[in-house]
Design a protein around this motif. Structure first.
Motif, PDB file in Angstrom:
ATOM      1  N   GLU A 179     -19.197 110.449 -13.421  1.00  0.00           N
ATOM      2  CA  GLU A 179     -19.917 111.428 -12.623  1.00  0.00           C
ATOM      3  C   GLU A 179     -20.433 112.567 -13.491  1.00  0.00           C
ATOM      4  N   ARG A 180     -19.679 112.945 -14.494  1.00  0.00           N
ATOM      5  CA  ARG A 180     -20.118 114.030 -15.379  1.00  0.00           C
ATOM      6  C   ARG A 180     -21.373 113.623 -16.144  1.00  0.00           C
ATOM      7  N   SER A 181     -21.436 112.368 -16.562  1.00  0.00           N
ATOM      8  CA  SER A 181     -22.630 111.882 -17.254  1.00  0.00           C
ATOM      9  C   SER A 181     -23.817 111.845 -16.310  1.00  0.00           C
ATOM     10  N   ARG A 182     -23.579 111.472 -15.084  1.00  0.00           N
ATOM     11  CA  ARG A 182     -24.654 111.456 -14.093  1.00  0.00           C
ATOM     12  C   ARG A 182     -25.147 112.870 -13.803  1.00  0.00           C
ATOM     13  N   ALA A 183     -24.214 113.809 -13.696  1.00  0.00           N
ATOM     14  CA  ALA A 183     -24.607 115.195 -13.459  1.00  0.00           C
ATOM     15  C   ALA A 183     -25.474 115.705 -14.607  1.00  0.00           C
ATOM     16  N   GLU A 184     -25.074 115.403 -15.822  1.00  0.00           N
ATOM     17  CA  GLU A 184     -25.849 115.828 -16.987  1.00  0.00           C
ATOM     18  C   GLU A 184     -27.241 115.207 -16.973  1.00  0.00           C
ATOM     19  N   ALA A 185     -27.327 113.936 -16.594  1.00  0.00           N
ATOM     20  CA  ALA A 185     -28.625 113.265 -16.539  1.00  0.00           C
ATOM     21  C   ALA A 185     -29.530 113.892 -15.487  1.00  0.00           C
ATOM     22  N   CYS A 186     -28.929 114.464 -14.432  1.00  0.00           N
ATOM     23  CA  CYS A 186     -29.705 115.100 -13.367  1.00  0.00           C
ATOM     24  C   CYS A 186     -29.997 116.570 -13.655  1.00  0.00           C
ATOM     25  N   GLY A 187     -29.452 117.081 -14.755  1.00  0.00           N
ATOM     26  CA  GLY A 187     -29.713 118.463 -15.120  1.00  0.00           C
ATOM     27  C   GLY A 187     -28.975 119.479 -14.283  1.00  0.00           C
TER      28      GLY A 187
END
Length: 240
Positions: free
Chosen positions: A189-197
């Protein structure tokens, strides 16, 4: 002799869809003769099978993941139909929220559970007013691109080797429990959050629901498209 040809074609078409579609990128390599003189699937066969896949998110995702050269021409179309799908789902959730509010007004505490569920299912707003002009929320655009990038870049799932299915204890084929049918390694989820800015906390306040819904839509659409692709090759459909 015909039996040998059909057998060879069956072995070729049983390959993973990604390996088959990779033939669309190969140049100056002969696929017309395989081992033992058995005819193999040609890039023309693969392209024809792709034509059996209905137009929409599934076919576009197949191209994005397995045929990036061809996907360059249709990426804008994919983003547009994903945007429309998100808009319709956002509206459905807002309608559910309105209905829940009306139910509370009419029935009081009896409708509190309905209200709580509808409120918990809501997505972030899609637009806001700026000097009287509606401005679209960029978060939805970032989610669409992040989901596509995740499905394109994530490695194959170790549980099913990218096939989306695996055998259970009884030997029956079922959806892979590790990747939930995506065929790819799950991303944190942290990687996804980063990808979404956005921050992880911001992601958990509503964008996670948007991301997971969009990912599930793309995964299921791509699964159906893979079945249609294999059907186009004359293979046996993987059971649901």
């Amino acid at each position: 002799m015909r039996r040998e040809q059909n057998s060879g074609r069956g072995r070729s078409s049983a390959m993973h869809v990604g390996k088959l579609m990779a033939r669309l990128n190969v140049k100056n390599v002969r696929f017309d003769v395989g081992s033992g003189g058995i005819p193999e699937l040609t890039p023309q066969d693969v392209a024809a099978a792709l034509g059996y896949v209905e137009d929409g998110i599934g076919r576009e995702m197949l191209c994005q993941v397995w045929w990036p050269d061809g996907a360059k021409l249709t990426e804008r179309h994919l983003l547009e139909i994903l945007a429309e799908a998100q808009r319709l789902e956002w509206q459905r959730r807002e309608d559910a929220m309105l209905n829940a509010m009306l139910a509370v007004a009419a029935h009081g505490n009896k409708a509190q559970m309905l209200y709580a569920k509808a409120h918990g299912d809501r997505w972030p707003r899609m637009a806001w007013m700026e000097q009287g002009i509606p401005v679209p929320a960029q978060g939805y655009t970032r989610v669409r691109r992040a989901v596509i990038d995740e499905m394109k870049g994530a490695g194959l799932c170790s549980g099913c080797n990218g096939r989306a299915y695996r055998s259970n204890d009884t030997g029956a084929l079922c959806l892979c429990p590790l990747c939930l049918g995506s065929g790819h390694r799950p991303i944190s989820e942290r990687s996804r959050a980063e990808a979404c800015g956005v921050s992880w906390m911001g992601y958990r306040k509503g964008w996670d629901r948007v991301y997971e819904w969009t990912m599930a839509l793309c995964t299921e659409s791509m699964r159906r498209a893979s079945q249609q692709f294999h059907d186009g090759l004359g293979t046996v459909r993987v059971p649901n």
